[in-house]
Design an enzyme around this catalytic site. Structure first.
Site, PDB file in Angstrom:
ATOM      1  N   HIS A 114      15.122  11.785  -4.558  1.00  0.00           N
ATOM      2  CA  HIS A 114      14.535  12.925  -3.770  1.00  0.00           C
ATOM      3  C   HIS A 114      16.150  14.159  -3.500  1.00  0.00           C
ATOM      4  O   HIS A 114      16.628  13.377  -3.349  1.00  0.00           O
ATOM      5  CB  HIS A 114      13.469  13.252  -2.737  1.00  0.00           C
ATOM      6  CG  HIS A 114      12.826  13.839  -2.246  1.00  0.00           C
ATOM      7  ND1 HIS A 114      13.330  14.461  -1.454  1.00  0.00           N
ATOM      8  CD2 HIS A 114      11.273  14.087  -2.528  1.00  0.00           C
ATOM      9  CE1 HIS A 114      12.260  15.316  -1.592  1.00  0.00           C
ATOM     10  NE2 HIS A 114      10.940  15.148  -1.680  1.00  0.00           N
ATOM     11  N   ASP A 153      16.427   4.799   0.699  1.00  0.00           N
ATOM     12  CA  ASP A 153      14.547   5.280   1.515  1.00  0.00           C
ATOM     13  C   ASP A 153      13.592   5.228   0.720  1.00  0.00           C
ATOM     14  O   ASP A 153      13.327   5.182  -0.608  1.00  0.00           O
ATOM     15  CB  ASP A 153      15.035   7.268   0.257  1.00  0.00           C
ATOM     16  CG  ASP A 153      14.256   7.682   0.114  1.00  0.00           C
ATOM     17  OD1 ASP A 153      13.016   7.687   0.882  1.00  0.00           O
ATOM     18  OD2 ASP A 153      13.762   8.983  -0.297  1.00  0.00           O
ATOM     19  N   GLN A 190       8.246   6.493  -0.238  1.00  0.00           N
ATOM     20  CA  GLN A 190       6.687   5.882  -1.272  1.00  0.00           C
ATOM     21  C   GLN A 190       6.882   4.436  -1.468  1.00  0.00           C
ATOM     22  O   GLN A 190       5.982   3.742  -2.103  1.00  0.00           O
ATOM     23  CB  GLN A 190       7.772   6.557  -2.934  1.00  0.00           C
ATOM     24  CG  GLN A 190       7.872   7.774  -3.194  1.00  0.00           C
ATOM     25  CD  GLN A 190       6.624   9.366  -2.525  1.00  0.00           C
ATOM     26  OE1 GLN A 190       5.437   8.300  -2.813  1.00  0.00           O
ATOM     27  NE2 GLN A 190       6.891   9.626  -2.210  1.00  0.00           N
ATOM     28  N   LYS A 250       3.436   9.416   4.766  1.00  0.00           N
ATOM     29  CA  LYS A 250       3.061   9.140   3.706  1.00  0.00           C
ATOM     30  C   LYS A 250       2.296   8.319   4.180  1.00  0.00           C
ATOM     31  O   LYS A 250       1.983   7.152   2.910  1.00  0.00           O
ATOM     32  CB  LYS A 250       4.568   8.900   2.610  1.00  0.00           C
ATOM     33  CG  LYS A 250       4.785  10.022   2.608  1.00  0.00           C
ATOM     34  CD  LYS A 250       5.745  10.005   1.267  1.00  0.00           C
ATOM     35  CE  LYS A 250       6.844  11.085   1.412  1.00  0.00           C
ATOM     36  NZ  LYS A 250       6.376  12.233   0.790  1.00  0.00           N
ATOM     37  N   CYS A 298      10.515  18.036  -6.181  1.00  0.00           N
ATOM     38  CA  CYS A 298      12.158  17.792  -5.314  1.00  0.00           C
ATOM     39  C   CYS A 298      13.049  17.126  -6.340  1.00  0.00           C
ATOM     40  O   CYS A 298      13.394  16.055  -5.480  1.00  0.00           O
ATOM     41  CB  CYS A 298      11.873  17.163  -3.720  1.00  0.00           C
ATOM     42  SG  CYS A 298      11.275  19.021  -2.983  1.00  0.00           S
TER      43      CYS A 298
END
Length: 404
Positions: free
Chosen positions: A121, A198, A201, A224, A362
């Site tokens: 991203h 990261d 997700q 999220k 993104c």
């Protein structure tokens, strides 16, 4: 087996209609919906204990402080962090990455290397580019293959003693690929590099154990994971957080201030300048409790079932091209249909009450790799159903007839 209807009843937004049709929400990779228990917790905070936290002698301040720190403790347990002060509250994943990238200017010099992957991203590319511009370090990129999987042999070749930090996503937001982060972390540590994951997700879908992973940093967003927007977490190993300089200056992050010199507070306060998003931090703990009440293993199993069903049904559409076909995936399907622009499909699908995301998500380097302007992305959550996937297929077929 999950009682999906009972779960759906927890989410008031799912009962509404959009353009006269029942809402089908397939934009979960962008933000998840919120269960009633989270909505109630937001209201309860402002209605009963709203006060600024830490150092307050009055009752409301103490109650708010206790709730905030209890949430930190919950998240420590959830991530299996060694210490509660290794859990920093942030505004989200982007904030967490920028905090680390900013601090790494103290450890990176010209000629050093910072590594990211080809499927990151923008939030896990741009801060590292900024670091390289400030320090003269070089940005290196782990390549990927046509399936949307990282080429691990190339990653191992790129790793050198010059590599100071490797920053990769646990799961790709635009492809759904689950990356082999355990291997990446192990290999990076062998050359002395730190690793930031990261987890934006991954946090809604997988159990995360930061001690088992042995990552140096792990960051994710509250919005999220069924929590509030503007909330998030950065986990960092104690030894790294002690070494990193503060990201921002202000109240709360200080031990003592004079005009001659300031000394900083201990962890985690050193990185939490100013009045935080108190409600966000508290209610993120409520959201984590909710996910754990369902069980992340149960969530992953059910979402894998949705992913399998979605792939089967969508591939019946003539001319469909899936972008991202990794062997290990989570519940994200990115696709295009013939030469139809993804935005046009998204607009027609919306008229049918179905929310999907269109564009480059993104991840412009990913779209450039696959030579597409963007994709239609359907991302499933544990409150979605196979019947909703059927509705998506019918809507895409309608769009194809209208636009093809």
């Amino acid at each position: 087996m999950l009682d999906i209807q009972a779960i759906r009843n927890d989410f008031p937004i799912l009962t509404q209609t959009v353009n006269g049709k029942p809402l089908v929400y397939f934009d979960n990779a962008a933000t998840s919906q919120k269960p009633q228990v989270v909505i109630d917790a937001i209201s309860n905070y402002y209605g009963t204990i709203n006060a600024n936290i830490h150092r307050g002698v009055h009752t409301l301040s103490q109650l708010a402080t206790d709730a905030y720190e209890q949430s930190r403790q919950k998240i420590q347990t959830h991530l299996n962090a060694k210490h509660n002060y290794e859990v920093l509250f942030t505004a989200g994943t982007t904030h967490g990455i920028n905090l680390v990238a900013h601090g790494f200017a103290a450890f990176v010099k010209a000629g050093d290397e910072v590594m990211v992957s080809a499927m990151e991203h923008h939030s896990n590319i741009v801060p590292w580019q900024m670091l390289c511009e400030r320090t003269g370090a070089k940005l290196t990129v782990i390549p990927m293959n046509e399936k949307g999987e990282l080429i691990i042999e190339e990653f191992e070749k790129l790793l050198t003693e010059k590599t100071k930090i490797v920053a990769v996503n646990h799961i790709s937001n635009s492809l759904g690929t689950i990356n082999p982060i355990e291997h990446i972390i192990k290999k990076a540590h062998e050359v002395g590099a730190a690793v930031l994951i990261d987890g934006a997700q991954a946090a809604p879908h997988l159990k995360i154990d930061v001690q088992a992973l042995d990552c140096d940093f792990y960051t994710f967003s509250g919005h999220k994971t069924c929590g509030p927007t503007g909330s998030g977490v950065l986990y960092g190993k104690e030894e790294w957080l002690e070494k990193l300089p503060p990201y921002q200056g202000g109240g709360e992050m200080i031990k003592e201030v004079t005009f001659e010199k300031t000394t900083y507070a201990g962890l985690p306060h050193k990185f939490e300048a100013g009045t935080p998003h108190i409600e966000g931090g508290i209610v993120l703990g409520t959201a984590i409790d909710y996910l754990n009440s369902i069980g992340l293993d149960n969530i992953m199993a059910y979402e894998n079932e949705l992913l399998r069903y979605g792939n089967e049904k969508l591939q019946e559409i003539e001319g469909i091209r899936f972008i991202g076909t990794a062997t290990k995936k989570t519940s994200v399907i990115s696709f295009n249909v013939g030469e139809i622009h993804p935005y046009d499909i998204g607009a027609i699908v919306d008229k049918m009450g179905i929310a999907v995301r269109t564009g480059h998500h993104c991840t412009q380097p990913v779209m450039n790799f696959f030579n597409v302007p963007g994709t239609v992305r359907a991302s499933f959550a544990f409150y979605n159903t196979k019947e909703e996937i059927d509705a998506l297929v019918l809507a895409v077929l309608k769009a194809q007839r209208m636009l093809g």
